[in-house]
Design a protein around this motif. Sequence first.
Motif, short mmCIF file in Angstrom:
data_model
loop_
_atom_site.label_atom_id
_atom_site.label_comp_id
_atom_site.label_asym_id
_atom_site.label_seq_id
_atom_site.Cartn_x
_atom_site.Cartn_y
_atom_site.Cartn_z
N LYS A 1 0.83 -1.21 0.00
CA LYS A 1 0.00 0.00 0.00
C LYS A 1 0.86 1.26 0.00
CE LYS A 1 -4.02 -1.82 2.46
NZ LYS A 1 -4.84 -1.68 3.68
N SER A 2 1.84 1.31 0.88
CA SER A 2 2.66 2.52 0.97
C SER A 2 3.53 2.70 -0.28
CB SER A 2 3.52 2.50 2.24
OG SER A 2 4.42 1.42 2.21
N SER B 1 1.33 3.97 -3.06
CA SER B 1 1.00 5.37 -2.86
C SER B 1 2.16 6.28 -3.24
CB SER B 1 0.61 5.58 -1.39
OG SER B 1 0.36 6.94 -1.14
N ARG B 2 3.36 5.94 -2.78
CA ARG B 2 4.55 6.73 -3.13
C ARG B 2 4.81 6.72 -4.64
NH1 ARG B 2 6.64 4.35 1.56
NH2 ARG B 2 7.80 2.85 0.31
N ARG C 1 2.28 8.99 -6.43
CA ARG C 1 2.62 10.41 -6.22
C ARG C 1 3.80 10.81 -7.10
NH1 ARG C 1 1.76 9.38 -0.69
NH2 ARG C 1 4.01 9.26 -0.36
#
Length: 180
Positions: free
Chosen positions: A160-161, A164-165, A168
């Motif tokens: 997930k992280s 997300s990164r 972005r």
Amino acid sequence: MTTSTVTTTSWAKDDEPSGPTLADLYALHRLSLTRLATALLGDQGNAEDAVQDAFVRLWHSHRGRTDMLDNPLSYLRTAVVNNARSIMRRHKTAREHPPFFLPPAESAEEEALPRVHREVLEAVKQLPERQREVLVLRYWADMSEADIAATTGISRGTVKSTSSRGLRSVARTLRERGQL
């Protein structure tokens, strides 16, 4: 180099070949002739073409009758060397005289994808390896977070992280290029 013996086929009719057939020559000498052409050309594909052309020429010029030649292997070697020389001449001419009228062409992949998609792919290529893997598995392979975690050997939270990164970073790159 080892010497191979060629089995001859005895034919019922007098007008049929009595020596090795073209298939026999091909089976016995194709690899050594390809090695010869590869040594001359430095390229496996062109070497195979040179050898195939030699066998085709033998077939057309002698109707496949190898018994009409004193030394069919010598004929084939000479033909392979001559074909290799022709290929080298064509390549040399192409290098020395590049066509001046051809516009720069995009690759087939670039032509098939709209410009926006190409920009996204370029932005994804610039990501760190893990972010790139996660985004490709998530959005191109349509895998769930659990499947991505199992495939990459990382935890679901890390998927997930990382996702997300990565998103972005892609958005930031596209904004910088004026695509968003």
